[in-house]
Scaffold this motif. Structure first.
Motif, short mmCIF file in Angstrom:
data_model
loop_
_atom_site.label_atom_id
_atom_site.label_comp_id
_atom_site.label_asym_id
_atom_site.label_seq_id
_atom_site.Cartn_x
_atom_site.Cartn_y
_atom_site.Cartn_z
N PHE A 40 -0.50 -8.61 1.84
CA PHE A 40 -0.17 -8.24 0.53
C PHE A 40 0.29 -8.98 -0.30
CE2 PHE A 40 -0.27 -5.11 4.54
CZ PHE A 40 -1.32 -4.01 3.88
N ASP A 41 0.32 -10.13 0.26
CA ASP A 41 1.04 -10.96 -0.66
C ASP A 41 0.74 -11.36 -2.59
OD1 ASP A 41 -1.22 -12.21 -0.02
OD2 ASP A 41 -0.08 -14.08 0.61
N GLY A 42 -0.48 -10.63 -2.88
CA GLY A 42 -0.88 -10.44 -3.93
C GLY A 42 -1.86 -11.01 -4.18
N ARG A 43 -3.32 -11.34 -2.85
CA ARG A 43 -4.19 -11.44 -3.07
C ARG A 43 -5.27 -9.96 -3.30
NH1 ARG A 43 -5.26 -12.89 3.12
NH2 ARG A 43 -2.97 -13.09 3.06
N PRO A 44 -6.35 -10.30 -3.72
CA PRO A 44 -7.46 -9.69 -5.02
C PRO A 44 -7.94 -8.56 -3.61
CG PRO A 44 -7.68 -11.67 -5.75
CD PRO A 44 -7.08 -12.36 -4.46
N VAL A 45 -7.93 -7.70 -3.54
CA VAL A 45 -8.22 -6.22 -2.98
C VAL A 45 -10.06 -5.94 -3.22
CG1 VAL A 45 -7.56 -3.99 -1.48
CG2 VAL A 45 -6.24 -5.96 -2.54
N VAL A 46 -11.26 -6.10 -2.59
CA VAL A 46 -11.86 -6.28 -3.01
C VAL A 46 -12.54 -4.97 -2.38
CG1 VAL A 46 -13.86 -7.07 -3.64
CG2 VAL A 46 -12.70 -8.22 -4.38
#
Ligand code: FES
Length: 579
Positions: A40-46
């Motif tokens: 949950f570190d800011g990577r894009p959630v797709v």
């Protein structure tokens, strides 16, 4: 946990960046699958929006495709979350999958907007799954890529190629005419559908997969790679990688699906001899984005465009042949080189349409003709007007018999689909090949759902005489795999009080495709008297639930058959918390 700077501004941060009770809720339950906290570190959630269902056999291989998309998302540093939506199996659903297209689009829209998603990959294949997912996603306007499931391998039966739907229709006519046995009929069923994938003719599924590619919302070659071909999975993996970049670039759907993109799609539709169903679907998708698209755009932009593709139902080959011949990029290149497309339209991979197809080569000119030696000249969809269809009707001249494109005939009227089934086999039916068959109450409200029954079966007594085509007029749709001189999408429909409801046996009707007209030779006074006596039939199924809402809100064919409250106002605002 180190925050990725790229996460700033992402929608999903409204959920996952919270360091309070709600953040605990949002993260903790997702971690039950073994996720470390840096997920949950800011990577894009797709999102991977999946229409897999055993009730939708054309999409039965989508679990595999979803896995490849998932790998692609992970490889690019994203966080994939697969979710199901209502799937629409064209061959099984009654009264018609089209009744539920808008419902499925609402499922997609609400799932996307309600969840912590920054982008989405749409997995679609069978006819209505493609427009439903595109419509729903358009209403939310996240970064989006479409991945089609691909067509089945070619059907082979007793030494001849057989195509989905197209040969179902021709063989059922042969059965009715006594030319083949029931055993042969059953044998052909297995020979036709012999692999995973959607219909492998240029029917609605292949047409819509081509629209995905022409609109630029899918990657190049999306339209034609056969479902079992490993390159279909490769495409899915590349889409997974690319969607993560699209989120980082904030490349939303509306940046791709512009007016120019729809114009490209309309011209491509003509060049592939595509399904008339694409007309209502493109109108509906454009409506969600607030792009003014009209029936006239189809005639104005594309009726003069040549058809390059020799595929069933208008031609002889199948989608597998199309892919091996070079696929849709060859068609797009031919159109780009003649200045018929907006070459600079941006597509999902970040390149322009022209850049995508610059190196496309044709490997079989019998399958994909050049623009200067086309398969059929001037083959786009024609839009008719007249007192029988003041708001328009549609005909696909490339699938029609040339001798019927200008014709006046006596109407033989069927008051409902049941009436048609009841009387069509009657040897005493007063009909000959010069007559015009008219079918009522099969439009958006009337059926309800606007069924694919417009290509009415011909009377057996005429089939036995060798008649293979007659003019047929209705407010219904037609399967993209069908053919014939069939006028469809008459608007307003009979159930909405259109003049179609007032046609009587023996009335004379003139179809003139060159003049774009369809007229009933009955005076206004007589029509007014008939209207005063007209009583609409009861709509079956429309008393409760979704169908009731659908019938009360559905727009006519010239507006895309969407629900009135779903048009426009697209966006992805984040709603308030639940606790
Ligand atoms: Fe599913 Fe034709 S029935 S694509």
């Amino acid at each position: 946990m180190d925050e990725k700077p790229e996460g700033k501004g992402l929608r999903s941060r409204e959920w996952f960046a919270r360091q309070d009770k709600m953040g605990f809720y949002y993260r903790s339950w997702l971690r039950n699958r073994g996720l470390p906290d840096d997920q949950f570190d800011g990577r894009p959630v797709v999102g991977i929006c999946n229409t897999w269902s055993e009730l939708t056999p054309c999409n039965g291989h989508f679990r595999t495709i979803a896995e490849h998309v998932r790998h692609g998302i992970l490889e690019a540093g994203g966080y994939p979350l697969e979710f199901p939506v209502l799937s629409l199996g064209e061959t099984q659903m009654r009264p018609t999958a089209m009744l539920y297209r808008n419902l499925a689009s609402m499922d997609v829209e609400e799932a996307l907007r309600a969840n912590p998603l920054d982008g989405v990959v749409l997995l679609m294949g069978c006819d209505k799954t493609t427009p439903a997912l595109l419509m729903g996603a358009a209403s939310v306007d996240l970064p989006t890529i479409g991945v089609s499931g691909g067509p089945m391998l070619s059907g082979h039966y007793r030494g001849q190629k057989i195509g989905s739907g197209t040969n179902t229709i021709s063989m059922s006519e042969q059965l009715r005419a006594g030319e083949i046995t029931l055993r042969q009929f059953h044998e052909a069923e297995g020979a036709m559908s012999r692999s995973a994938g959607s219909c492998m003719t240029m029917g609605t599924a292949s047409t819509m997969a081509s629209m995905v590619e022409a609109l630029g919302i899918g990657l190049p070659t999306n339209a034609a790679i056969p479902a079992p071909d490993a390159r279909r999975n490769q495409l899915a993996r590349l889409a997974g990688r690319r969607i993560v970049e699209m989120v980082r670039e904030d490349m939303r759907m509306s940046k791709i699906l512009t007016r120019q993109a729809f114009e490209n799609a309309i011209r491509t539709l003509a060049a592939i001899g595509g399904s008339t169903n694409a007309v209502v679907h493109l109108l509906a998708i454009a409506g969600r984005l607030g792009i003014p698209l009209t029936l006239e755009d189809f005639d104005r932009l594309a009726s003069e465009v040549n058809c390059l593709v020799n595929l069933k139902p208008s031609g002889e080959h199948l989608m597998e042949d199309f892919y091996y011949a070079g696929g849709l990029p060859v068609v797009l290149r031919e159109l780009v080189e003649r200045g018929l497309l907006h070459a600079d339209a941006v597509t999902a991979n970040g390149r322009t349409l022209a850049e995508n197809v610059a190196e496309a080569e044709c490997w079989n000119r019998d399958v994909i003709h050049s623009y200067d030696a086309p398969f059929k000249p001037h083959a786009g969809i024609a839009i008719l007007r007249g007192n029988l269809c003041p708001d328009g009707a549609v005909i696909k001249p490339s699938a029609a018999s040339p001798h019927l494109l200008q014709h006046t005939g006596r109407a033989v009227v069927f008051e409902s689909i049941e009436d048609l089934h009841h009387r069509i086999n009657d040897e005493d039916l007063d009909i000959d090949e010069t007559c015009i068959m008219v079918l009522k109450y099969c439009g958006p409200k009337g059926y309800p759902g606007m069924a694919e029954v417009g290509n009415m079966p011909l009377p057996p007594k005429l089939l036995r005489q060798g008649v293979r085509d007659m003019i047929r007029i209705s407010d219904a749709r037609m399967s993209g795999t069908a053919y014939g001189t069939v006028v469809l999408h008459v608007a307003p429909e009979a159930m909405a009080g259109g003049n179609l409801a007032l046609v009587e046996n023996g009335d004379m009707i003139t179809l003139d495709v060159a003049a774009r007209s369809l007229n009933l030779h009955v005076s206004d006074e007589v029509l007014a008297a008939r209207r005063a006596a007209w009583v609409p039939p009861e709509t079956p199924l429309a008393k409760r639930g979704y169908t009731k809402m659908y019938v009360e809100h559905v727009l006519q064919a010239d507006k895309g058959v969407d629900l009135d409250f779903l048009v426009g106002n697209s966006g992805s605002p984040v709603a308030r918390d639940n606790h």
